[in-house]
Motif scaffolding. Structure first.
Motif, PDB file in Angstrom:
ATOM      1  N   LYS A   1      47.087 -14.575 -21.680  1.00 27.98           N
ATOM      2  CA  LYS A   1      46.692 -15.672 -20.790  1.00 27.98           C
ATOM      3  C   LYS A   1      45.404 -16.359 -21.258  1.00 27.98           C
ATOM      4  CE  LYS A   1      47.499 -14.544 -16.276  1.00 27.98           C
ATOM      5  NZ  LYS A   1      48.742 -14.929 -15.610  1.00 27.98           N
ATOM      6  N   THR A   2      44.462 -15.584 -21.785  1.00 31.70           N
ATOM      7  CA  THR A   2      43.250 -16.222 -22.304  1.00 31.70           C
ATOM      8  C   THR A   2      43.564 -16.997 -23.589  1.00 31.70           C
ATOM      9  OG1 THR A   2      42.657 -14.080 -23.275  1.00 31.70           O
ATOM     10  CG2 THR A   2      41.456 -14.750 -21.308  1.00 31.70           C
ATOM     11  N   ALA A   3      44.494 -16.487 -24.397  1.00 26.78           N
ATOM     12  CA  ALA A   3      44.872 -17.216 -25.618  1.00 26.78           C
ATOM     13  C   ALA A   3      45.447 -18.579 -25.260  1.00 26.78           C
ATOM     14  CB  ALA A   3      45.883 -16.409 -26.434  1.00 26.78           C
ATOM     15  N   PHE A   4      46.255 -18.640 -24.191  1.00 19.95           N
ATOM     16  CA  PHE A   4      46.817 -19.923 -23.771  1.00 19.95           C
ATOM     17  C   PHE A   4      45.725 -20.844 -23.237  1.00 19.95           C
ATOM     18  CE2 PHE A   4      50.813 -17.996 -24.491  1.00 19.95           C
ATOM     19  CZ  PHE A   4      51.679 -19.052 -24.733  1.00 19.95           C
ATOM     20  N   PHE A   5      44.778 -20.265 -22.508  1.00 18.42           N
ATOM     21  CA  PHE A   5      43.645 -21.065 -22.035  1.00 18.42           C
ATOM     22  C   PHE A   5      42.938 -21.714 -23.228  1.00 18.42           C
ATOM     23  CE2 PHE A   5      38.974 -20.872 -20.942  1.00 18.42           C
ATOM     24  CZ  PHE A   5      38.971 -22.075 -20.246  1.00 18.42           C
TER      25      PHE A   5
ATOM     26  N   TRP B   1      49.888 -15.074 -31.604  1.00 22.58           N
ATOM     27  CA  TRP B   1      51.199 -14.475 -31.331  1.00 22.58           C
ATOM     28  C   TRP B   1      51.182 -12.949 -31.378  1.00 22.58           C
ATOM     29  CZ3 TRP B   1      53.806 -11.730 -35.179  1.00 22.58           C
ATOM     30  CH2 TRP B   1      53.192 -11.761 -36.430  1.00 22.58           C
ATOM     31  N   GLY B   2      50.227 -12.353 -32.074  1.00 26.39           N
ATOM     32  CA  GLY B   2      50.139 -10.892 -32.112  1.00 26.39           C
ATOM     33  C   GLY B   2      50.007 -10.311 -30.715  1.00 26.39           C
ATOM     34  N   ARG B   3      49.306 -11.038 -29.849  1.00 27.51           N
ATOM     35  CA  ARG B   3      49.132 -10.563 -28.467  1.00 27.51           C
ATOM     36  C   ARG B   3      50.454 -10.566 -27.713  1.00 27.51           C
ATOM     37  NH1 ARG B   3      43.501 -13.569 -26.605  1.00 27.51           N
ATOM     38  NH2 ARG B   3      42.217 -12.665 -28.248  1.00 27.51           N
ATOM     39  N   ILE B   4      51.298 -11.561 -27.991  1.00 30.43           N
ATOM     40  CA  ILE B   4      52.603 -11.616 -27.327  1.00 30.43           C
ATOM     41  C   ILE B   4      53.461 -10.445 -27.793  1.00 30.43           C
ATOM     42  CG2 ILE B   4      54.710 -12.991 -27.047  1.00 30.43           C
ATOM     43  CD1 ILE B   4      52.946 -15.511 -27.436  1.00 30.43           C
ATOM     44  N   VAL B   5      53.487 -10.229 -29.104  1.00 32.95           N
ATOM     45  CA  VAL B   5      54.292  -9.129 -29.661  1.00 32.95           C
ATOM     46  C   VAL B   5      53.790  -7.784 -29.132  1.00 32.95           C
ATOM     47  CG1 VAL B   5      54.900  -7.920 -31.785  1.00 32.95           C
ATOM     48  CG2 VAL B   5      54.957 -10.421 -31.711  1.00 32.95           C
ATOM     49  N   ALA B   6      52.475  -7.614 -29.055  1.00 30.75           N
ATOM     50  CA  ALA B   6      51.930  -6.354 -28.537  1.00 30.75           C
ATOM     51  C   ALA B   6      52.354  -6.136 -27.093  1.00 30.75           C
ATOM     52  CB  ALA B   6      50.406  -6.353 -28.655  1.00 30.75           C
ATOM     53  N   ALA B   7      52.333  -7.196 -26.285  1.00 34.38           N
ATOM     54  CA  ALA B   7      52.740  -7.076 -24.879  1.00 34.38           C
ATOM     55  C   ALA B   7      54.227  -6.745 -24.774  1.00 34.38           C
ATOM     56  CB  ALA B   7      52.417  -8.360 -24.114  1.00 34.38           C
TER      57      ALA B   7
ATOM     58  N   LYS C   1      31.563  24.386 -32.754  1.00 27.62           N
ATOM     59  CA  LYS C   1      31.080  23.014 -32.679  1.00 27.62           C
ATOM     60  C   LYS C   1      32.249  22.068 -32.477  1.00 27.62           C
ATOM     61  CE  LYS C   1      27.468  24.262 -35.890  1.00 27.62           C
ATOM     62  NZ  LYS C   1      27.323  24.549 -37.337  1.00 27.62           N
ATOM     63  N   VAL C   2      31.964  20.967 -31.829  1.00 30.80           N
ATOM     64  CA  VAL C   2      32.973  19.916 -31.646  1.00 30.80           C
ATOM     65  C   VAL C   2      32.289  18.576 -31.915  1.00 30.80           C
ATOM     66  CG1 VAL C   2      34.613  18.805 -30.079  1.00 30.80           C
ATOM     67  CG2 VAL C   2      34.089  21.257 -29.798  1.00 30.80           C
ATOM     68  N   THR C   3      32.871  17.786 -32.805  1.00 31.51           N
ATOM     69  CA  THR C   3      32.324  16.456 -33.088  1.00 31.51           C
ATOM     70  C   THR C   3      33.473  15.450 -33.191  1.00 31.51           C
ATOM     71  OG1 THR C   3      30.394  17.351 -34.239  1.00 31.51           O
ATOM     72  CG2 THR C   3      30.988  15.072 -34.748  1.00 31.51           C
ATOM     73  N   GLY C   4      33.243  14.256 -32.700  1.00 32.38           N
ATOM     74  CA  GLY C   4      34.297  13.248 -32.779  1.00 32.38           C
ATOM     75  C   GLY C   4      33.750  11.835 -32.830  1.00 32.38           C
ATOM     76  N   ILE C   5      34.618  10.925 -33.247  1.00 33.88           N
ATOM     77  CA  ILE C   5      34.278   9.496 -33.251  1.00 33.88           C
ATOM     78  C   ILE C   5      35.461   8.720 -32.673  1.00 33.88           C
ATOM     79  CG2 ILE C   5      32.718   9.627 -35.231  1.00 33.88           C
ATOM     80  CD1 ILE C   5      34.992   8.571 -36.993  1.00 33.88           C
ATOM     81  N   SER C   6      35.177   7.537 -32.167  1.00 38.54           N
ATOM     82  CA  SER C   6      36.266   6.688 -31.682  1.00 38.54           C
ATOM     83  C   SER C   6      35.925   5.240 -31.932  1.00 38.54           C
ATOM     84  CB  SER C   6      36.512   6.923 -30.185  1.00 38.54           C
ATOM     85  OG  SER C   6      35.404   6.477 -29.417  1.00 38.54           O
ATOM     86  N   LYS C   7      36.912   4.388 -31.780  1.00 38.65           N
ATOM     87  CA  LYS C   7      36.670   2.952 -31.816  1.00 38.65           C
ATOM     88  C   LYS C   7      37.591   2.248 -30.816  1.00 38.65           C
ATOM     89  CE  LYS C   7      38.283  -0.141 -33.806  1.00 38.65           C
ATOM     90  NZ  LYS C   7      39.523  -0.865 -33.452  1.00 38.65           N
ATOM     91  N   GLY C   8      37.152   1.061 -30.385  1.00 38.35           N
ATOM     92  CA  GLY C   8      37.923   0.298 -29.404  1.00 38.35           C
ATOM     93  C   GLY C   8      36.960  -0.412 -28.484  1.00 38.35           C
ATOM     94  N   ALA C   9      37.296  -1.646 -28.093  1.00 33.80           N
ATOM     95  CA  ALA C   9      36.369  -2.420 -27.261  1.00 33.80           C
ATOM     96  C   ALA C   9      37.111  -3.296 -26.271  1.00 33.80           C
ATOM     97  CB  ALA C   9      35.462  -3.283 -28.132  1.00 33.80           C
ATOM     98  N   GLY C  10      38.368  -3.366 -26.399  1.00 34.31           N
ATOM     99  CA  GLY C  10      39.266  -4.103 -25.529  1.00 34.31           C
ATOM    100  C   GLY C  10      40.552  -3.630 -26.098  1.00 34.31           C
ATOM    101  N   MET C  11      41.659  -3.825 -25.451  1.00 29.33           N
ATOM    102  CA  MET C  11      42.849  -3.257 -26.058  1.00 29.33           C
ATOM    103  C   MET C  11      43.144  -3.939 -27.373  1.00 29.33           C
ATOM    104  SD  MET C  11      43.570  -0.570 -24.530  1.00 29.33           S
ATOM    105  CE  MET C  11      42.032  -0.214 -23.732  1.00 29.33           C
ATOM    106  N   ILE C  12      43.011  -5.253 -27.398  1.00 30.40           N
ATOM    107  CA  ILE C  12      43.142  -5.963 -28.667  1.00 30.40           C
ATOM    108  C   ILE C  12      42.156  -7.117 -28.615  1.00 30.40           C
ATOM    109  CG2 ILE C  12      44.699  -7.091 -30.273  1.00 30.40           C
ATOM    110  CD1 ILE C  12      47.002  -6.116 -28.537  1.00 30.40           C
ATOM    111  N   ARG C  13      41.196  -7.060 -29.422  1.00 30.82           N
ATOM    112  CA  ARG C  13      40.185  -8.108 -29.435  1.00 30.82           C
ATOM    113  C   ARG C  13      40.361  -8.838 -30.742  1.00 30.82           C
ATOM    114  NH1 ARG C  13      33.941  -6.846 -28.094  1.00 30.82           N
ATOM    115  NH2 ARG C  13      32.990  -8.737 -28.870  1.00 30.82           N
ATOM    116  N   PRO C  14      40.272 -10.168 -30.738  1.00 31.79           N
ATOM    117  CA  PRO C  14      40.918 -10.976 -31.793  1.00 31.79           C
ATOM    118  C   PRO C  14      42.103 -10.250 -32.435  1.00 31.79           C
ATOM    119  CG  PRO C  14      38.553 -11.220 -31.981  1.00 31.79           C
ATOM    120  CD  PRO C  14      38.839 -10.397 -30.758  1.00 31.79           C
TER     121      PRO C  14
END
Lengths: 413, 413
Positions: free
Chosen positions: A317-321, A327-333, B180-193
C-alpha cells in the motif's frame, strides 16, 4: 480527497414501501442530522447481516435477537432506527438497556412490537449513548418520513465520511415488469476516530421471499462489503440490511431458478458493489483506488487469501502511495498469503496492462518507465495469475498514505 | 531512531567451535562488508528453521535440500555462507543455479561436500545475484576467520538495519560446568526496500543432541522471532540457525529431562528474545516499543490470535504513535481477532499499570490524564485479560508513524 468518480447518481429511485425520516437529534453534536428512521411496508421482507466482531455493539446484539424472534412469528421488521455520533459499543449492560429503551420508545409511538424495530448505531466507541436525545428526536423523525429522503439519509448516517454514499438503478426483468434498487452506505476506514463503521441499507421494490432474500444478502455482501479493505480492521458495528417491498405474489421470486432472479441479482450486485467501492474511494487518506484481481487459482479461497494478503500489506500500500512499481512486495505478499495451492514459479503479476512478473520472474519486456507510468494512475488493477486453475476473486482497497497516519494519529491531539 | 536500550552487550562471548570470516565482496555496494562465512567444528549440531513464505528465495530452497540430505548421512553442516545486498528471491532457476554455484565454490576451497554449506541471502528482491563477487570474496572471508567476529558479522549482515543486533550470555548449569550463548540477527521491517529480511544465528558451546536441538529451535523461535511484528509482512528469506558445538558426550543434553536442559533453555531464550526484540526496536519508523501481553485465555492459540490482531492493527499502532489512549481500537481488534473463546463482557485492558477497560466497559477509575501519561512512555505493555482461563501469550511490536510511510514510500524516488 476521495478517489475518482464519487458523485451520487443523477436519478435516485424512490422505493415503494420505504419511507425515510431524518432529524438533528443532538446525539453528539448539535444541529447536524444524526437520527434516521426507515419505515417499511407491512409486507416487506427484510434480511440482515451483522459484524463478525465478537466485541460487537449493543444494537447489533438487539438486531440479532429481534430478527430471531421475528423468524418464529408472523410479523416482520417494520422500522430501522439509526443514529450516528455514538456507536454504543463497549458499553456493557447499560448500553444494551439504552438501545432497547430507544426501540421501545419508537415501537410505542408507532404501535408495533419492540422486536419489529431494528436499532443501528455508529460513532464513537466506549461512551454511554445519549438515548434521551434519540427518544426526543423520534417525533421529528417520524414527521419527516418520505420516499425521497435517500440522499439526506446517506448524509445523516455519515460519521467522518467525506461524501454521502448512494447507489440506485432500475432493471427490466420482463417485458411488462421493471424493478428499482436503491441503497446507501457509510464507512471511511474500519474505525476512524473509533467510529464503528460500516453500515449499508439497500431496498428494492421487487417481491422476494424472505428465505431467498437472506441468502442473496449473504452472497451479495461477500462480493461487495466483504471484499473491501482499507486498514483490515473490522468494526464492532458493521451491519447490512436488504429490504424487498414488492407485494405481487404472482411474481414472487422464491428461488434462484425464478426467471427474474438473475437479472435482479445483477442489479443488486451493481448497487452493492458501488456502495462498497465508494467506501474505499473515501478511504482514510486514500490517493489511489486499487483493484486486486486474482485469477488462475485452484479454489476461490486461495484467490481470496492472496487478494487480501496483497490488499492488506502495508508495504504494497505504501508502494502504491509512492507510485513505485515495487513488485517484489506483491510477490512476497502472495507467498505468505496462506493460500494452499501456490507455486511461486507459476505466479504472474500485471499492473493494468503492464506485465511485471511472469511465472515468478521479472518479465523480460518490463521497463521501469512502464512501471512508473502505470503506478502513477489514480485507479490501478493488480492482476495476479496463480497459474493453478480457473478460480478467481477480487478485492478492492486503497493506498496507505501519510494522510492515513495523520488522520488516525492526530484526531484527538 | 531505534527505541530504548539497543547497545550491544559489553561482553560478547566467543563460542568454541565457531569461527566467523567477513569481507567486502562488492555484491551490491563497494567497500561495505557484505559477505560472512561461519566455520563450524566437525562435531557441531546445527538446526535451522526457514520462512513459511511459499515464494521463498533460492538459498532457502537449498538450505532445506542440504539439511535433508545431511539428515540421512553421517555428515553435518560445516559452513554458513551469508551475503547481504541481494536476496536472490523471485529469481527462478537462474537464482537457484547461482546459489548452488557459490556453495560449490566454497565447498571446493575448504574440501567439504557441497551440502555441508548452507547459503543465506538478504537484500533486494528480483534481481539476479552477483555470484561471481561472492565467489571472488571467499578467499578474503576465509583468511579472516576468527572466534571474535560476532559484532563485525552483525554489522556485515545488515541491510537497512540502523544498528547491529547482538546478544550474548553465559550460564552455570552445574557447579563445574558453564556454557556460553551468543547470537546475531538482522531485520528492520519485514521487507524494507524489498529487503528480504529476518536472519538469526545463535551458537552455544553446550553439547546438545541434533534431534533435541531442532526441537528447541522451533520452540525458541516461536517464543521470539515468531512473536514479533512490524508490518505483518513475512519475508521470502527468513531463516534462523541454532548451533551447538559442545563435544562432551558425558554431558550430552539429549532430552528435555536432562538436568542441564532447563537452565540452558532459559539462557537461549534470553538471547533469542533479545535478538528478536532488537528487530522491533529498530523497526521502520518506530518511536515506541510495545509489548502485547494476553492473559486469561482458554488456549494459547486464542491468546496468540488476540495479541497479533492488536499488534497488527494499523489503528492501534497509529494511536500509540499519537500517544492517544484510544482503547476502543484495542477492544475492536480483540473482537475481530478470530479467537475462539471470547466474551466481550469479560475482556479487560490495562496499559502498564493503568486500568482502562474492565470487563468490556470503561474502568470507572480511569481518567484521560492517566491514559495520556502512560501512552507517552517510549515502552508500553498492553495487558489484555480475556477472563476465560489460564493461558497466556506475548507479542512484541512498535507503533506506526509517518516515518514508516516515508521509509516505505519514498526510498526509490
Amino acid at each position: 480527497m476521495p478517489v475518482g468518480n464519487i458523485a451520487p447518481p443523477d436519478i435516485i429511485h424512490a422505493i415503494e414501501g420505504v419511507e425515510i425520516g431524518i432529524t438533528a437529534a443532538g446525539v453528539r453534536y448539535k444541529d447536524r442530522d444524526d437520527l434516521v428512521v426507515f419505515r417499511l411496508s407491512e409486507t416487506a421482507s427484510v434480511a440482515c447481516v451483522t459484524t463478525t466482531n465478537k466485541c460487537c455493539a449493543a444494537p447489533v446484539l438487539l438486531v440479532r435477537e429481534h430478527l430471531q424472534q421475528l423468524a418464529g412469528s408472523d410479523k416482520s421488521a417494520r422500522y430501522l432506527l439509526i443514529n450516528t455520533g455514538n456507536a454504543n459499543a463497549a458499553t456493557g449492560e447499560e448500553g444494551y438497556r439504552r438501545a432497547l429503551q430507544t426501540c421501545k420508545a419508537l415501537a410505542d409511538k408507532v404501535e408495533v412490537e419492540v422486536n419489529q424495530v431494528m436499532p443501528f448505531s455508529t460513532g464513537v466507541i466506549g461512551e454511554v449513548i445519549n438515548s434521551e436525545a434519540i427518544i426526543n428526536g423520534l417525533d421529528n423523525c417520524l414527521a419527516s418520513l418520505s420516499q425521497d429522503n435517500w440522499l439526506s439519509a446517506a448524509n445523516a448516517i455519515r460519521t467522518t465520511d467525506t461524501i454521502p454514499k448512494v447507489a440506485s438503478t432500475s432493471v427490466v426483468v420482463d417485458e411488462a415488469i421493471s424493478y428499482k434498487v436503491t441503497g446507501i452506505s457509510k464507512g471511511a476506514g474500519m474505525i476512524r476516530p473509533n467510529m464503528a463503521t460500516m453500515l449499508g441499507y439497500v431496498a428494492t421494490d421487487a417481491p422476494i421471499a424472505q428465505h431467498l432474500l437472506q441468502q442473496m444478502l449473504v452472497e451479495l455482501t461477500n462480493q461487495s462489503f466483504n471484499r473491501i479493505t482499507i486498514d483490515g480492521d473490522t468494526s464492532t458495528n458493521d451491519c447490512c440490511v436488504l429490504i424487498a417491498t414488492g407485494d405481487n405474489q404472482a411474481n414472487l421470486i422464491d428461488s434462484t431458478q425464478h426467471p427474474h432472479y438473475q437479472v435482479l441479482y445483477q442489479a443488486l450486485k451493481e448497487v452493492f458493489l458501488r456502495l462498497a467501492t465508494l467506501i474505499v474511494r473515501d478511504g482514510e487518506g486514500a490517493t489511489k483506488f486499487i483493484t486486486v484481481k486474482v485469477t488462475g487459482g485452484k479454489t476461490v479461497e486461495d484467490c481470496c487469501d492472496v487478494a487480501y494478503a496483497v490488499a492488506h500489506s502495508p508495504l504494497v500500500k505504501t508502494a502504491f502511495f509512492a507510485s513505485d512499481p515495487n513488485w517484489g512486495r506483491i510477490v512476497a505478499a502472495v507467498g505468505y498469503s496462506g493460500a494452499e495451492n501456490l507455486d511461486a514459479d507459476q505466479v504472474s503479476v500485471t499492473l493494468d496492462d503492464v506485465a511485471i512478473c511472469t511465472r515468478g520472474q521479472l518479465d523480460p519486456s518490463y521497463t521501469e518507465e512502464q512501471g512508473q507510468e502505470v503506478m502513477s494512475r489514480p485507479e490501478i488493477t493488480i492482476n495476479i495469475d496463480l497459474g493453478m486453475g480457473e478460480a478467481t476473486d477480487t478485492v478492492y482497497t486503497c493506498d496507505l498514505s501519510h494522510e492515513y497516519v495523520s488522520i488516525n494519529a492526530d484526531y484527538r491531539s
